[in-house]
Design an enzyme around this catalytic site. Structure first.
Site, short mmCIF file in Angstrom:
data_model
loop_
_atom_site.label_atom_id
_atom_site.label_comp_id
_atom_site.label_asym_id
_atom_site.label_seq_id
_atom_site.Cartn_x
_atom_site.Cartn_y
_atom_site.Cartn_z
N LYS A 59 0.84 -1.19 0.00
CA LYS A 59 0.00 0.00 0.00
C LYS A 59 0.88 1.24 0.00
O LYS A 59 2.04 1.23 0.43
CB LYS A 59 -0.95 0.02 1.21
CG LYS A 59 -0.29 0.03 2.59
CD LYS A 59 0.17 1.39 3.10
CE LYS A 59 0.79 1.32 4.49
NZ LYS A 59 1.61 2.49 4.82
N ASP A 115 -2.96 -1.72 9.90
CA ASP A 115 -2.96 -1.76 8.43
C ASP A 115 -3.45 -3.09 7.87
O ASP A 115 -3.64 -3.21 6.65
CB ASP A 115 -1.54 -1.52 7.89
CG ASP A 115 -1.08 -0.07 8.02
OD1 ASP A 115 -1.92 0.79 8.31
OD2 ASP A 115 0.13 0.18 7.85
#
Length: 299
Positions: A12, A139
């Protein structure tokens, strides 16, 4: 029982990371706009006599192979929830930088969770898997869902975001990692005695994502952890400058760093910027990728 299950999970980049003041539990409230990009780890799970973790790929030597590994913790958490023992061999093929601010460890946790769910046939719902992800780390839920999303709370409460097209990125890897907790501690030190505003997603940034407009996105990307990362790792300034000098539309530290991320207009620009960064000597390796891409996927 299946011979094995392999799950592919993306890295990401944070196109916005707004960080609030420290909460009583030690975490920070965030407005974290995630974009999943096409750099991947693969996690393969096979039945075994006990829990074992192996790893290959760049930086594999830095990956813990004991029960502190997020992939191992994911297998244990799912097994406990379904009353079984986590007797699996977890093999991680790494291509996401380790300790690079691109959620490589979180990706491995999400990948192991989805792979164990498929291997064991637990039939866990998406919400159950997301609950376990949130327990594993801030996350990890995004690594499961991918695409583009706004993470609030400590980043684990996700709202899917519309994107109007692909965004092209160049990533410059640093020669060493940065500890996320250390970066947050430095953020706290740098902001001590100041009024830290409530973290809010930028409306202009969300509009730019929805429009698929790289120029508008470049004007709005931000990372509140960047000053802390630069304070701990001043050499990152040279990589940021090299990328800007090569024509990147925007340059920022990815998450807690130390990977630096450069938004470019198209694949051709990505190639040019990557070549300039390689030639600059300001980083140890350079990768290109675009996003959004799907989250954890069984292959």
């Amino acid at each position: 029982m299946s011979a094995g299950v392999t799950v592919r999970v993306p890295a990401k980049v944070n196109v916005q990371l707004a960080v609030g003041a420290t909460r009583p539990d030690g975490f920070h409230d965030l407005a974290n706009v995630f974009l999943a990009v096409g750099l991947y780890d693969e996690v393969t799970v096979t039945p075994a006599d006990g829990l074992r973790v192996t790893c290959e790929g760049p930086d594999a030597a830095q990956v813990p192979l004991d029960r502190t590994n997020l992939a191992a913790r994911a297998a244990i958490a799912l097994a406990e929830r379904y009353g079984r023992t986590p007797d699996v061999h977890l093999h991680i093929a790494k291509d996401i930088p380790v300790a690079g601010g691109m959620a490589g460890g979180s990706a491995d946790g999400a990948g192991a969770l989805l792979a164990c769910d498929a291997l064991w046939g637990t039939g866990a719902t998406r919400d159950e898997l997301l609950d376990i992800c949130a327990e594993l780390g801030s996350d990890v839920p995004f690594s499961l869902v991918g695409g583009a999303a706004l993470g609030t709370g400590r980043g684990e409460k996700l709202t899917a975001l519309e994107t109007g097209g692909a965004f092209h990125w160049v990533f410059a890897m640093a020669g060493r990692g940065l500890s996320t907790p250390a970066v947050f501690r430095e953020f706290d030190r740098l902001t001590r005695g100041t009024d830290v505003p409530e973290p809010v997603a930028s409306g202009a940034l969300l509009d730019a994502l929805a429009a698929g407009d790289p120029d508008a996105l470049a004007a709005t990307v931000s990372n509140d952890l960047q000053p802390a990362a630069l304070s701990l790792f001043p050499e990152l300034a040279a990589a940021l400058a090299a990328g800007r000098g090569a024509g990147a539309l925007a340059a920022l530290v990815s998450g807690s760093g130390p990977t630096t991320a450069f938004l470019v207009r198209d694949a051709e620009s990505a190639h040019r910027t990557a070549e300039a960064l390689r030639a600059s000597g300001a980083c140890s390796a350079v990768r290109t990728a675009s996003g959004p891409v799907p989250g954890a996927t069984v292959l």
